[in-house]
Structure formats: C-alpha cells, structure tokens
Design a protein around this motif. Structure first.
Motif, PDB file in Angstrom:
ATOM      1  N   ARG A   1       0.834  -1.214   0.000  1.00  0.00           N
ATOM      2  CA  ARG A   1       0.000   0.000   0.000  1.00  0.00           C
ATOM      3  C   ARG A   1       0.865   1.260   0.000  1.00  0.00           C
ATOM      4  NH1 ARG A   1      -5.141  -1.419   0.284  1.00  0.00           N
ATOM      5  NH2 ARG A   1      -5.747  -3.355   1.305  1.00  0.00           N
TER       6      ARG A   1
ATOM      7  N   ARG B   1       0.752   4.186  -2.724  1.00  0.00           N
ATOM      8  CA  ARG B   1       0.398   5.524  -2.232  1.00  0.00           C
ATOM      9  C   ARG B   1       1.453   6.565  -2.589  1.00  0.00           C
ATOM     10  NH1 ARG B   1       0.179   4.253   2.618  1.00  0.00           N
ATOM     11  NH2 ARG B   1       2.178   5.075   3.281  1.00  0.00           N
TER      12      ARG B   1
ATOM     13  N   ARG C   1      -7.619   9.308  -6.081  1.00  0.00           N
ATOM     14  CA  ARG C   1      -8.376   8.487  -7.033  1.00  0.00           C
ATOM     15  C   ARG C   1      -7.444   7.506  -7.741  1.00  0.00           C
ATOM     16  NH1 ARG C   1     -10.355  12.072 -11.075  1.00  0.00           N
ATOM     17  NH2 ARG C   1      -8.468  11.552 -12.197  1.00  0.00           N
TER      18      ARG C   1
ATOM     19  N   ALA D   1      -6.437   4.721  -5.356  1.00  0.00           N
ATOM     20  CA  ALA D   1      -7.546   3.790  -5.142  1.00  0.00           C
ATOM     21  C   ALA D   1      -7.720   2.864  -6.341  1.00  0.00           C
ATOM     22  CB  ALA D   1      -8.832   4.559  -4.865  1.00  0.00           C
TER      23      ALA D   1
ATOM     24  N   GLN E   1      -4.727   0.366  -6.315  1.00  0.00           N
ATOM     25  CA  GLN E   1      -4.859  -0.532  -5.171  1.00  0.00           C
ATOM     26  C   GLN E   1      -6.051  -1.460  -5.353  1.00  0.00           C
ATOM     27  OE1 GLN E   1      -2.449  -0.627  -2.593  1.00  0.00           O
ATOM     28  NE2 GLN E   1      -3.498  -2.592  -2.436  1.00  0.00           N
ATOM     29  N   GLY E   2      -7.136  -0.957  -5.927  1.00  0.00           N
ATOM     30  CA  GLY E   2      -8.299  -1.803  -6.204  1.00  0.00           C
ATOM     31  C   GLY E   2      -7.963  -2.915  -7.183  1.00  0.00           C
TER      32      GLY E   2
END
Length: 194
Positions: free
Chosen positions: A87, A91, A176, A179, A182-183
C-alpha cells in the motif's frame, strides 16, 4: 568572481525551473533561455552548468526520482507487514510531490526521450527495475509465485496512470489514482477480475 557554493543552488534552481517549464508546455519544446529566465539566471549560465537542454532535463528527472526514492524509503520504514509495504508503494507513487501536473508532464516527456536517448533509457530502466523489485518483495509473501506477474501488472498500472493523466487537463487526483491501482491489486491478489 562567483561565490563559493553557488553552483549547487543554481543547478537546483535550473532543475526545478525545467520541471515547471516542461510541465507548462507539456513537451520538451521549451528553450534553455526560458528555463534560465524562470530560474533567474542567464541561458549562458544554464549551458555552463548542463551543456544542453536534454542534460538539464535528465538532471531534472534524476531529481524527481531522488525525491520519489526518499519518499518510498520513508514510507517503508513505517510498515509492519507486506500488505502495508504494498500500500505504501502505491500511495507514494501518487503523492502531491510526485503526482502534480508539471511532474506528470515531465514523466510523459521522459518516456518519449527514453526512446531515442541512451542515458534516458538507462535511467528509465533503473526506475522500472526498482519499482518492480519493491513490488515483488511486498507481494512475494502475499501471493507466492504470482508475485512477478502482479508486480509487473501493478507497475504497468502506475505508469499507465501517469500517461493517462498527462493527457488530461485537470489537476491529477492522487487519491483516485491510488484507489484505482490498489483496487486492481486487491482484485488480482484475490484472483478475481478487476
């Protein structure tokens, strides 16, 4: 007679000016004179320090990668688990320092320059190898033998997001973008289509 210690300050000012000017132009079609003016110095001084616009741009990309690397190292120190590491890697790729309009434009131009200039190609390969290595390390204990495949996919998602944003007109949205990548990673680790 020049002041001692001014060279690093001037080089840094030129590097930052190059990023801003290339970001505003959206291409390498900016003059050394324009970059030097933004940095508050003459184009002769800029040529003295770098020799060419391409050399100045490579120094700017080394600076961008140095800042990125420092942020990655700082974020990884605070991680306790492989998932935290993963993560953090995603990030940091999209923080305000790294994912601003001018830096995104610089990345797009860096990809283009790497197609025709050996030094840029080498620098790009180093960045890509480090990113994939960090991702593989974080993924290895989470997905085993699939770590290489997922690291390659995540790296492609990160680079692709930069390319996608470079073509947009709005300010890049790091939250965004993070996300989205990571999604995709979460879905890929679960073995489901993203």
């Amino acid at each position: 007679m020049p002041k001692l210690g001014m060279e690093p300050i001037r080089r840094d000012a030129l590097i930052k000016a190059a990023i801003v000017e290339i970001g505003q132009a959206g291409s390498l079609d900016v003059t050394v004179s324009r970059i030097a003016k933004r940095a508050g110095m003459s184009s002769a001084l800029a040529h003295h320090y770098f020799g060419s616009k391409e050399a100045m741009f490579l120094a700017a990309m080394r600076h961008v990668l140095s800042v990125y690397g420092a942020e990655i190292r700082g974020a990884l120190v605070a991680c306790d688990t492989p998932r935290d590491r993963l993560r953090a890697l995603v990030r940091v790729s999209f923080t305000g320092t790294n994912f601003r309009r001018d830096v995104v434009a610089a990345w797009l131009n860096f990809y283009v320059l790497a197609q025709r200039q050996d030094d840029a190609a080498r620098l790009l390969r180093v960045y890509q190898a480090r990113l994939r290595s960090n991702l593989r390390h974080a993924l290895r204990s989470l997905v085993g033998a699939r770590a290489r495949e997922l690291a390659d996919g995540a790296a492609a998602m990160i680079d692709g997001t930069y390319l996608h944003e470079a073509l947009g007109v709005a300010e890049p949205d790091g939250a965004r973008a993070c996300a989205r990548v990571q999604g995709w990673l979460d879905a890929a680790m679960e073995g489901t289509p993203a």
